[in-house]
Every structure is written in C-alpha cells, then in structure tokens.
Design an enzyme around this catalytic site. Structure first.
Site, PDB file in Angstrom:
ATOM      1  N   PHE A 123      47.157  49.081  14.627  1.00 37.90           N
ATOM      2  CA  PHE A 123      47.842  49.944  13.662  1.00 37.90           C
ATOM      3  C   PHE A 123      47.540  49.412  12.267  1.00 37.90           C
ATOM      4  O   PHE A 123      47.884  48.268  11.955  1.00 37.90           O
ATOM      5  CB  PHE A 123      49.346  49.932  13.933  1.00 37.90           C
ATOM      6  N   TRP A 156      46.095  41.994   7.505  1.00 39.26           N
ATOM      7  CA  TRP A 156      47.110  41.562   8.474  1.00 39.26           C
ATOM      8  C   TRP A 156      47.143  42.456   9.718  1.00 39.26           C
ATOM      9  O   TRP A 156      48.211  42.784  10.232  1.00 39.26           O
ATOM     10  CB  TRP A 156      48.507  41.526   7.837  1.00 39.26           C
ATOM     11  N   ARG A 268      68.301  14.587  28.789  1.00 42.19           N
ATOM     12  CA  ARG A 268      68.203  13.571  27.745  1.00 42.19           C
ATOM     13  C   ARG A 268      69.540  12.852  27.612  1.00 42.19           C
ATOM     14  O   ARG A 268      70.596  13.486  27.482  1.00 42.19           O
ATOM     15  CB  ARG A 268      67.828  14.230  26.415  1.00 42.19           C
ATOM     16  N   GLU A 363      56.230  44.532  10.550  1.00 40.62           N
ATOM     17  CA  GLU A 363      56.881  45.815  10.870  1.00 40.62           C
ATOM     18  C   GLU A 363      58.141  46.024  10.031  1.00 40.62           C
ATOM     19  O   GLU A 363      59.160  46.521  10.504  1.00 40.62           O
ATOM     20  CB  GLU A 363      57.148  45.940  12.372  1.00 40.62           C
ATOM     21  N   GLU A 367      64.094  42.352   4.154  1.00 36.53           N
ATOM     22  CA  GLU A 367      64.556  43.055   2.956  1.00 36.53           C
ATOM     23  C   GLU A 367      64.392  44.571   3.110  1.00 36.53           C
ATOM     24  O   GLU A 367      65.261  45.357   2.691  1.00 36.53           O
ATOM     25  CB  GLU A 367      63.794  42.549   1.730  1.00 36.53           C
TER      26      GLU A 367
END
Length: 380
Positions: A123, A156, A268, A363, A367
C-alpha cells in the site's frame, strides 16, 4: 453482552498460535539481526489462509470475520511482528481495498492471487513530504486517455521489495486538491518502476521497508480504482480498517512481552525467592495484565463494529491509540522485569520493545488517531 468466542474463533486463534510458536519463533532473533524477510514463513501463511482471511471464498479467501483476523494477528504478533505486518498490509489494506472498491476485473486479476498468498501486495501512500498529511501528494498520475503516466516517489513502503502488486495513491488534478487524487493498481514488472533503498529500522527489521520510484510508468485506465477523484476517500476508508490490524498487532506485542515477563519472574530468584513473590514485580505484572485486557476489549469492539456494519472509524482509532501505548508500556516494563537480561537479544523482550514503537507511528500516528477521535466526538 456476550464476550465469548465461537468455536471457529478459538480454532483460528489456536492455529495462529501454533504456527507462531512452531514456525516463526525458530530463527526470529536471527532474522531480526540480519533484517531477513521471512519468505518461507510468509509462503506458509498464505497456504494456511492467513493472507486473505476476510476475502470472499469466491476470490480465494477464507471468508472469515474481522474478529477472527484480529485474533490471528494478535497471536502472530506475540512472536514476530515483522511477519504480522506483512499479514496486516496484505489483509487490511490491499485485499480489503480491492475487494471493497475494485472492479470485478480487478478482483479476478489481482485479488484472487493476493488472497491465496500466491502474490503479495503493498500500500503506497506515504511520501517524503506527505506522511500524516495525505492530501499533500507529490506523486502524479497524468491522464493520457486510455492510460495514466505515473511519476513520483513513495516512502516507508512495507513489502516494498517483496510485493508483486502495489496500490499507489497519486495526484491527478492538483487544482481539485483531495478530490483530484486517484488510486491505482501497479504491477512490479512494469517499465519505469524502481525499488529504492531499504530502510535500516529500529524494529520490525524482518519486514522489508523501501522507497519506491516511478519514472513515467504507464498505468492502464482499467487499473484505476473507483471513479475519477476517489483516491483520497479510498485511502482513508482503507486505513480505517488497517488500524484494527495494527491495534491487534500492538495487542499481540504487549501480550508476548507480558508472557515472557511473567514466566521469567517465576524462575528468576532474588533475596531468597522468585521475583514474582516481590510486590514490586507482582504489581508490575498486575498493571501489565490489566492494560492488556482493556486494550483487548477495545480491539475486539472495533473488529465487532466492522463485522456488524457499524461505523468503525472512531472505534478503530481508539483501539489503535490505546493498544499502541499499551504495547510500548508493557514491553518497556517487560525489559525491566528481566533486569540486565532484558537488554540481551536472546530473551526476546528487547526486540518486542523495539517493535512496539512503530505501532504508534504507521497507519496513522497516535496524534492522527486523536484527530480522528476528537472529530468524531465533536461532529454532532
């Protein structure tokens, strides 16, 4: 209200969980280190039906609902977010966009191959100067009668090198602003289409993210999606569904980090007992689990809204905003629970922490989600 899953939902969730543990977990650290695309695993995901889950069976898809898809995304993302983002893009953006808005010829030619995983999709919206501001497209598609000439650069792009078909958003008429934008299906083999540099990323390093360059690419008129000027609306509508996929991914990353932290805390020891017996750690686990459960309800609500035919713009934005923050918070705390070991690759949690950050960015940034939510609140 019924919060129970159907038998089909449970079967799909368990199948995704088993695949993630048996096929994705082995080698996931090495793929992250080498930035290696999980080609073999993605092929298997296609064969199992994970790349076209919601597509109508007549086009080769699984015909499943959005809740099923969200559950599968969550399980895959617990182990390998690089694989799940490939799954998300192919399902939520590419397959959905073509099936919902494409012509019958486009569905037969492209969707049937994408839904089965025979081909992969990408896309292409973001540009060097047009990320969150999708109206500022510099890529142009000039109308030449029976075809368009495409020029520009996209940034990107997930599946940038490994995709076969690309949904490209481009400006056809600048004077019309967002009403002058169109969406096109572009094939990788077309002359003038060039794969740009691969990004060296903080997280999801097994996913290939590239720039794409279009130099006088000839796009047949029949490869435009929808009527002239529909491209901006196409992108926004498609991204609304995509946010449910990324919210599910964020939920999975958080869940994977929590599972590792919980199990580590049981073995642990410090000060003579397992660290889960110390309130400092037990309370961390309680907070982590609580926030994951809240995020899960928001993700499932958004998926349910989509399945019911309700408007899911706002619920999808809320789910992505909250789940992505939970992914960051829980993964950071998971590293803290592991102490020094959390900073070491072999314990996985540092990778999950790195992977979590992108869920707040792609996507639609957090903000942008707040803009979508606030406009929804103030619309009436």
């Amino acid at each position: 209200m019924d919060f129970s899953l159907t038998e089909e939902h449970i079967m799909i969730r368990d199948a995704a969980r088993d695949f993630a543990k048996n096929e994705l977990l082995p080698g996931v650290i090495e793929r992250d280190n080498k930035q290696e695309f999980p080609a073999q695993q993605i092929k298997m995901m296609g064969e199992l039906g994970f790349l076209g889950m919601m597509v109508d069976p007549k086009y080769g898809g699984g015909g499943m609902d959005t809740v099923s898809y969200a559950l599968a995304m969550e399980e895959i993302s617990k182990i390998d977010a690089s694989a799940s983002v490939v799954m998300s893009v192919n399902n939520s953006l590419v397959c959905y966009g073509i099936e919902k808005y494409g012509s019958e010829d486009q569905k037969q030619k492209y969707l049937t191959k994408l839904a089965t995983g025979e081909k992969l999709g990408a896309f292409c919206l973001s540009e060097p100067e047009a990320g969150s501001d999708a109206t500022s497209q510099k890529t142009t598609a000039i109308d030449h009668g029976d075809h368009y000439i495409l020029n520009g650069t996209k940034n990107w792009i997930t599946n940038g090198n490994n995709a076969d078909f690309y949904l490209v958003i481009a400006q056809t008429d600048r004077e019309k602003k967002h009403k002058g934008i169109n969406a096109f299906i572009v094939e990788k083999s077309w002359e003038g289409f060039e794969i740009g540099p691969k990004e060296d990323k903080l997280g999801i390093r097994g996913s290939d993210t590239h720039s794409l360059i279009f130099n006088d690419v000839k796009v047949p008129k029949e490869n435009r999606i929808g009527v002239d000027g529909f491209g901006f609306k196409f992108a926004m509508k498609t991204l609304s569904g995509g946010r449910i996929g990324i919210a599910s991914q964020a939920l999975g990353i958080a869940g994977g980090a929590y599972d590792l932290a919980r199990e580590y805390s049981k073995v642990r020891k410090a000060f003579g007992t397992e660290i889960c017996n110390h309130q400092a750690i037990a309370f961390k686990l309680a907070d982590m689990h609580t926030s994951i459960e809240a995020a899960k309800l928001l993700v499932m609500k958004a998926a349910w809204d989509k399945d019911q035919g309700n408007n899911y713009d706002m619920s999808g934005a809320i789910a992505k905003l909250y789940a992505s923050q939970v992914a960051m918070d829980v993964s950071v705390e998971a590293v803290q629970v592991h102490g020094g070991n959390g900073y070491v690759k072999e314990y996985h949690v540092e990778r999950l922490m790195r992977d979590a950050k992108i869920t707040q960015i792609y996507e639609g940034t957090s903000e942008i989600q707040k803009i979508v939510i606030s406009r929804g609140l103030l619309r009436d």
